[in-house]
Design a protein around this motif. Structure first.
Motif: not given
Length: 181
Positions: A52-56, A150
């Protein structure tokens, strides 16, 4: 290498299922002796490291009957006859997660159990994810629950055995290597 080659003398199909076929081959070994090999044929699969954009990492939880338990895994699915792995990757990402990737990058392929099966898994990295308004549905016999973790949370899940399948462990270790560079 040719020096280890086994020549097939005869092959006997013993099972033809929805996903796999199984055969028993009689082979001649490099030293001239004979042996039998039980071989599972699988069409191959893809697996996706979807970020995801949140690096998840987008993960799915699903029940695995051979293990009699649920596992957290990266999205994955088998190749359909004649289907290119990248097409399978796009389809499985949509069906299992409801996402599409703005960027899909081939990472590597590996054999899951070359001692008795020819199954190969092609791993892709999916970035620039966007939710699809009306995504394709999962297979009618497939029930999955989506979660996003994460890298640190995913590694903890490996440690406590919630994540323990080869493709997912492989993918997480790949991400760890990227993080170190």
């Amino acid at each position: 290498m040719k020096k280890f080659e086994e020549k097939t003398i005869r092959s006997k199909p013993i099972f033809n299922g929805k996903i796999i076929t199984v055969q028993v081959d009689e082979v001649e070994l490099p030293d001239g002796k004979r042996s039998k090999r039980e071989i599972v044929h699988h069409p191959g699969a893809v697996a996706l490291i979807a970020l995801t954009e949140e690096n998840k990492i987008v993960m799915v939880e699903q029940y695995r009957k051979p293990l009699e338990r649920s596992l957290l895994e990266i999205p994955a699915g088998k190749l359909e006859t004649g289907e290119e792995p990248a097409v399978t990757a796009e389809r499985e990402l949509e069906e299992e997660t409801g996402y599409q990737a703005g960027k899909l990058e081939y990472i590597t392929s590996f054999y899951t159990s070359p001692g008795f099966a020819n199954e190969i898994i092609h791993i892709y990295l999916a970035n620039q994810l966007s939710k699809i308004k009306n995504p394709a549905k999962t297979d009618e016999d497939e029930f999955v629950e989506l979660t996003e973790l994460t890298l640190e949370e995913a590694v903890d899940c490996m440690k406590n055995k919630r994540i323990c399948d080869a493709k997912t462990v492989y993918a997480l270790q790949y991400l760890q290597l990227l993080e170190r560079k």
